[in-house]
Design a protein around this motif. Structure first.
Motif, mmCIF file in Angstrom:
data_model
loop_
_atom_site.group_PDB
_atom_site.id
_atom_site.type_symbol
_atom_site.label_atom_id
_atom_site.label_comp_id
_atom_site.label_asym_id
_atom_site.label_seq_id
_atom_site.Cartn_x
_atom_site.Cartn_y
_atom_site.Cartn_z
ATOM 1 N N VAL A 1 -11.536 11.814 6.314
ATOM 2 C CA VAL A 1 -11.452 10.387 5.994
ATOM 3 C C VAL A 1 -10.138 10.058 5.305
ATOM 4 O O VAL A 1 -9.407 9.137 5.723
ATOM 5 N N ILE A 2 -9.793 10.798 4.262
ATOM 6 C CA ILE A 2 -8.570 10.499 3.497
ATOM 7 C C ILE A 2 -7.331 10.681 4.366
ATOM 8 O O ILE A 2 -6.404 9.856 4.341
ATOM 9 N N ASN A 3 -7.295 11.748 5.176
ATOM 10 C CA ASN A 3 -6.143 11.973 6.049
ATOM 11 C C ASN A 3 -5.973 10.863 7.083
ATOM 12 O O ASN A 3 -4.864 10.529 7.488
ATOM 13 N N SER A 4 -7.083 10.258 7.496
ATOM 14 C CA SER A 4 -6.982 9.190 8.490
ATOM 15 C C SER A 4 -6.361 7.923 7.908
ATOM 16 O O SER A 4 -5.865 7.081 8.664
ATOM 17 N N PHE A 5 -6.383 7.782 6.582
ATOM 18 C CA PHE A 5 -5.826 6.591 5.939
ATOM 19 C C PHE A 5 -4.408 6.806 5.405
ATOM 20 O O PHE A 5 -3.724 5.854 5.055
ATOM 21 N N THR A 6 -3.994 8.057 5.252
ATOM 22 C CA THR A 6 -2.674 8.323 4.675
ATOM 23 C C THR A 6 -1.650 8.472 5.776
ATOM 24 O O THR A 6 -1.832 9.226 6.732
ATOM 25 N N ASN A 7 -0.569 7.754 5.611
ATOM 26 C CA ASN A 7 0.528 7.785 6.579
ATOM 27 C C ASN A 7 1.720 8.413 5.866
ATOM 28 O O ASN A 7 2.475 7.743 5.177
ATOM 29 N N ILE A 8 1.867 9.729 6.017
ATOM 30 C CA ILE A 8 2.839 10.472 5.198
ATOM 31 C C ILE A 8 3.985 10.995 6.056
ATOM 32 O O ILE A 8 3.760 11.466 7.157
ATOM 33 N N ARG B 1 0.815 -1.224 0.000
ATOM 34 C CA ARG B 1 0.000 0.000 0.000
ATOM 35 C C ARG B 1 0.846 1.270 0.000
ATOM 36 O O ARG B 1 0.494 2.287 0.606
ATOM 37 N N THR B 2 2.001 1.223 -0.708
ATOM 38 C CA THR B 2 2.907 2.368 -0.797
ATOM 39 C C THR B 2 3.180 2.709 -2.257
ATOM 40 O O THR B 2 3.460 1.822 -3.069
ATOM 41 N N TRP B 3 3.097 4.018 -2.580
ATOM 42 C CA TRP B 3 3.362 4.525 -3.929
ATOM 43 C C TRP B 3 4.429 5.607 -3.837
ATOM 44 O O TRP B 3 4.435 6.410 -2.903
ATOM 45 N N ASP C 1 5.730 13.198 -2.027
ATOM 46 C CA ASP C 1 6.509 12.335 -2.915
ATOM 47 C C ASP C 1 6.201 10.863 -2.704
ATOM 48 O O ASP C 1 6.581 10.025 -3.521
ATOM 49 N N GLN C 2 5.550 10.547 -1.592
ATOM 50 C CA GLN C 2 5.198 9.162 -1.287
ATOM 51 C C GLN C 2 3.825 9.138 -0.636
ATOM 52 O O GLN C 2 3.491 9.995 0.174
ATOM 53 N N ILE C 3 3.028 8.141 -1.027
ATOM 54 C CA ILE C 3 1.726 7.914 -0.403
ATOM 55 C C ILE C 3 1.730 6.512 0.196
ATOM 56 O O ILE C 3 2.049 5.541 -0.483
ATOM 57 N N LYS C 4 1.391 6.426 1.480
ATOM 58 C CA LYS C 4 1.244 5.117 2.129
ATOM 59 C C LYS C 4 -0.119 5.085 2.800
ATOM 60 O O LYS C 4 -0.461 5.999 3.555
ATOM 61 N N LEU C 5 -0.884 4.047 2.527
ATOM 62 C CA LEU C 5 -2.250 3.960 3.033
ATOM 63 C C LEU C 5 -2.387 2.890 4.108
ATOM 64 O O LEU C 5 -1.813 1.795 3.987
ATOM 65 N N GLU C 6 -3.139 3.221 5.134
ATOM 66 C CA GLU C 6 -3.553 2.212 6.095
ATOM 67 C C GLU C 6 -4.618 1.334 5.442
ATOM 68 O O GLU C 6 -5.413 1.806 4.621
ATOM 69 N N ARG C 7 -4.628 0.054 5.787
ATOM 70 C CA ARG C 7 -5.633 -0.837 5.202
ATOM 71 C C ARG C 7 -7.021 -0.536 5.757
ATOM 72 O O ARG C 7 -7.988 -0.427 5.001
ATOM 73 N N LYS C 8 -7.109 -0.410 7.093
ATOM 74 C CA LYS C 8 -8.387 -0.126 7.733
ATOM 75 C C LYS C 8 -8.209 0.945 8.802
ATOM 76 O O LYS C 8 -7.146 1.062 9.412
#
Length: 303
Positions: free
Chosen positions: A296-303, A111-113, A255-262
């Motif tokens: 919502v989006i900020n709660s899933f992004t781990n930047i 879940r990392t770009w 420069d990087q996006i990392k998402l939490e699954r839930k």
């Protein structure tokens, strides 16, 4: 003087050819619009591990509405919406097409770009296809040149991607799907042909090929069952435009996006779909909705 004239004529001809070619490209992309009957078929083919046991083939079918939500000279955005059992609507994937794009958001793993640059030379004449998930979060990006020859119109690219939804909850032996995509316009619609590599990528970035897979997604035009999707989009387009805006701002500024699954035991699409239901219709409060979308989006992004 004659040499200068010949050079000027050559440059003019090259420019005209490039413009004509670009218009052919745009025409092919826009020909993906329509109401389609779609079949999805996937089969694992071979593995370098002789002891590997192939998973069962996967097949399904659906009605899908594809339409342009943006159409600019250098950018086209196509939204897909599924119609299930004639009335049930599922906002599906989105594909954005950008001409001579110089930056791509490449999937790494887990879940990392990460952003990568494309040289001006490599980007010349190409179109980048950016594919987004049902909640408009990033999925994968690939770039390539549209080809128009012998009556065929197709585009090819290679891009790393997360696991497809059909396997995301049942497979743990690979974490990257390397997609060799070929999109071709046909007399009856269009096809997405895939030769996929299922790869396990470790923390050092080393790849192990688990299995190859062949995929066919065939879009056949003529289906008349898309009116529910058209009606649904009229009620919901404002909300999803703001979702796209928030995502664009998030991606552009990092420069990087990392998402939490839930988050709170829910997937992102579950939260955004529920929020969209709250804000559908004409009485759209953009300021309030956008603030909740950002939360919502900020709660899933781990930047």
């Amino acid at each position: 003087m004659k040499k200068l004239l010949l050079c000027a004529l050559a440059l003019t001809s090259t420019f005209i050819y490039a413009q004509d070619k670009k218009e052919q490209d745009r025409k092919s992309i826009l020909e993906m619009e329509g109401c389609y009957s779609v079949t999805f078929d996937f089969a694992e083919t071979f593995s370098p591990d002789t002891a590997y046991v192939k998973y069962d083939n996967y097949s399904s079918q659906a009605t899908e509405y594809v339409f342009a939500i943006e159409d600019e000279p250098d950018f086209i955005s196509l939204q897909h919406i599924l119609v299930v059992n004639d009335t049930f609507i599922v906002k599906h994937w989105r594909q954005d097409w950008a001409y001579e794009n110089r930056e791509v958001l490449m999937f790494d793993k887990d879940r990392t770009w990460k952003k990568n640059k494309i040289s001006k030379k490599d980007a010349a004449g190409t179109w980048t296809q950016s594919v987004y998930q049902v909640d408009d979060s990033p999925r994968y990006q690939g770039y390539g040149t549209w080809v128009h020859v012998d009556g065929k119109h197709y585009w090819e690219s290679v891009a790393d991607a997360p696991l497809p939804r059909r396997e995301a909850t049942v497979r743990r032996d690979y974490n990257v799907l390397r997609r060799h995509n070929r999109m071709e316009i046909t007399e009856t619609g269009w096809n997405l042909e895939q030769d996929n590599q299922k790869i396990y990528r470790n923390d050092e970035g080393k790849d192990q090929l688990i299995s190859w897979e062949k995929g066919h997604e065939v879009f056949t035009s003529g289906n008349k069952g898309c009116q529910p999707a058209i009606d649904w989009w009229k009620e919901n387009h404002n909300f999803w435009a703001d979702v796209r805006d928030v995502w664009n701002e998030t991606i552009e500024s990092n420069d990087q996006i990392k998402l939490e699954r839930k988050v709170d035991k829910q997937l992102m699409y579950q939260k955004l779909f529920a929020l969209g239901g709250k804000y559908e219709g004409d009485n759209y409060d953009q300021a309030k909705a956008k603030k909740e979308i950002e939360t919502v989006i900020n709660s899933f992004t781990n930047i």
